[in-house]
Design an enzyme around this catalytic site. Structure first.
Site, mmCIF file in Angstrom:
data_model
loop_
_atom_site.group_PDB
_atom_site.id
_atom_site.type_symbol
_atom_site.label_atom_id
_atom_site.label_comp_id
_atom_site.label_asym_id
_atom_site.label_seq_id
_atom_site.Cartn_x
_atom_site.Cartn_y
_atom_site.Cartn_z
ATOM 1 N N GLU A 78 0.814 -1.215 0.000
ATOM 2 C CA GLU A 78 0.000 0.000 0.000
ATOM 3 C C GLU A 78 0.845 1.262 0.000
ATOM 4 O OE1 GLU A 78 -3.578 2.216 2.493
ATOM 5 O OE2 GLU A 78 -2.561 0.497 3.371
ATOM 6 N N ASP A 105 -0.613 -5.094 3.085
ATOM 7 C CA ASP A 105 -1.042 -3.894 3.806
ATOM 8 C C ASP A 105 -0.288 -3.908 5.138
ATOM 9 O OD1 ASP A 105 -2.273 -1.772 5.067
ATOM 10 O OD2 ASP A 105 -4.259 -2.254 4.282
ATOM 11 N N ILE A 107 -0.204 -1.890 7.760
ATOM 12 C CA ILE A 107 -1.127 -1.697 8.881
ATOM 13 C C ILE A 107 -2.510 -1.457 8.278
ATOM 14 C CG2 ILE A 107 -1.754 -0.422 10.954
ATOM 15 C CD1 ILE A 107 1.059 0.566 11.232
ATOM 16 N N ASP A 108 -3.380 -2.427 8.374
ATOM 17 C CA ASP A 108 -4.756 -2.234 7.934
ATOM 18 C C ASP A 108 -5.548 -1.771 9.152
ATOM 19 O OD1 ASP A 108 -6.822 -2.467 5.877
ATOM 20 O OD2 ASP A 108 -7.683 -3.934 7.249
ATOM 21 N N THR A 110 -5.060 1.974 10.038
ATOM 22 C CA THR A 110 -4.120 2.994 10.514
ATOM 23 C C THR A 110 -4.789 4.008 11.439
ATOM 24 O OG1 THR A 110 -2.727 2.779 8.551
ATOM 25 C CG2 THR A 110 -2.544 4.831 9.784
ATOM 26 N N ASP A 233 -6.161 -4.681 0.872
ATOM 27 C CA ASP A 233 -7.152 -4.781 1.944
ATOM 28 C C ASP A 233 -7.830 -6.145 1.965
ATOM 29 O OD1 ASP A 233 -7.048 -1.935 2.718
ATOM 30 O OD2 ASP A 233 -8.036 -1.577 0.798
#
Length: 286
Positions: A78, A105, A107-108, A110, A233
């Protein structure tokens, strides 16, 4: 009659899945250590689409660890993509010919991470010729690592996952999200929420699509839908749902591919009913 003892799920040390697991665990441990220590928050696509130095550091760590083992594989993360749906689609198209593609990702969730709300995850998937074959979603705050291999099932702490048994929307707990695209995706998603709220047992939005998908796989949610997501995601969570016996399509009911942005994932039993409600509400985005 002979009784066969089921062996606990184990992953070989040199497998794709082992690398994904170890990488997600290391990144998640580092992310957890940085909760409450963020020095800078930057705005990406909108004021609701945020990034921190921890997102960027996590992606760098993940990229380096994966490419150390598999230097000839392609990588789509990402934070290496310009903000916005057009840039995301172009980035995916640029790696569409890759034999092996890691989709990450770092940190999905954030926004949750920034505020100290403990619902975020690391999402790592591996696609082979466009089909996801490994999916890992790691929740560092609960130390829950969800893992799936194509054709081998999905697991959490060595226990095989299975979707829930609700057969009607009226019995179902459904997850969704509030897209960062406030002008395009959000109104469509809200139309779906308005239509579904009277029909379901309840709705939940905790702010991490990858974890919501993992929760569908684990039977904690009956289904999940959201408009305007990206490959990073969805990819790992989609495989988790499929390998747990669930169903994943786009919101119009077409088969899931890496290019799907409007996703619908369920236990399979409520899929058609949920998709029909979204269609009637004009909330598929398609």
């Amino acid at each position: 009659m002979t009784t066969v003892n089921q062996e606990p799920y184990r992953v070989g040390g040199k497998s794709f899945t082992a690398v994904a697991i170890n990488t997600a665990a290391k990144a998640g441990e580092w992310i957890k250590s940085r909760v409450g220590e963020i020095r800078r928050v930057d705005v990406k696509y909108s004021s609701h689409d945020l990034v921190t130095e921890v997102d960027k550091g996590s992606e760098t760590m993940i990229r380096n660890l994966i490419l150390t083992h598999f230097p000839h594989h392609a990588f789509l993360g990402e934070e290496g993509v310009e903000p916005g749906p057009e840039a995301s689609a172009a980035a995916l198209e640029n790696v569409s010919d890759a034999e092996y593609l890691w989709i990450v990702d770092p940190i999905d969730g954030t926004t949750n991470f920034i505020h100290g709300f403990p619902f975020f995850s690391v999402s790592i998937a591996l696609a082979y010729k466009g089909e996801v074959i490994v999916g890992v979603v790691y929740d560092p705050m609960r130390d829950e690592l969800f893992v799936a291999e194509k054709g081998k099932g999905a697991y959490l702490k060595a226990a095989k996952l299975g979707v829930s048994g609700e057969s009607a929307l009226s019995e179902s707990l459904v997850g969704t999200g509030f897209p960062a695209d406030r002008e395009g995706a959000l109104p469509i998603n809200l139309a779906g929420i308005n239509a579904l709220m009277p029909k379901v047992r309840n709705l939940r939005n905790a702010g991490s699509a990858a974890l919501h998908l993992a929760y569908v796989a684990a039977g904690r949610l009956s289904g999940f839908y959201e408009i305007g997501l990206n490959a990073w995601d969805i990819a790992a969570g989609a495989l988790l749902v499929q390998e747990s016996g669930g169903r994943v399509t786009d919101t119009a009911g077409q088969p899931y591919t890496l290019g799907v942005r409007h996703v619908l994932a369920t236990n399979g039993l409520i899929h058609d009913e949920l998709q029909n409600e979204l269609r009637q509400a004009g909330a598929t985005g398609l």
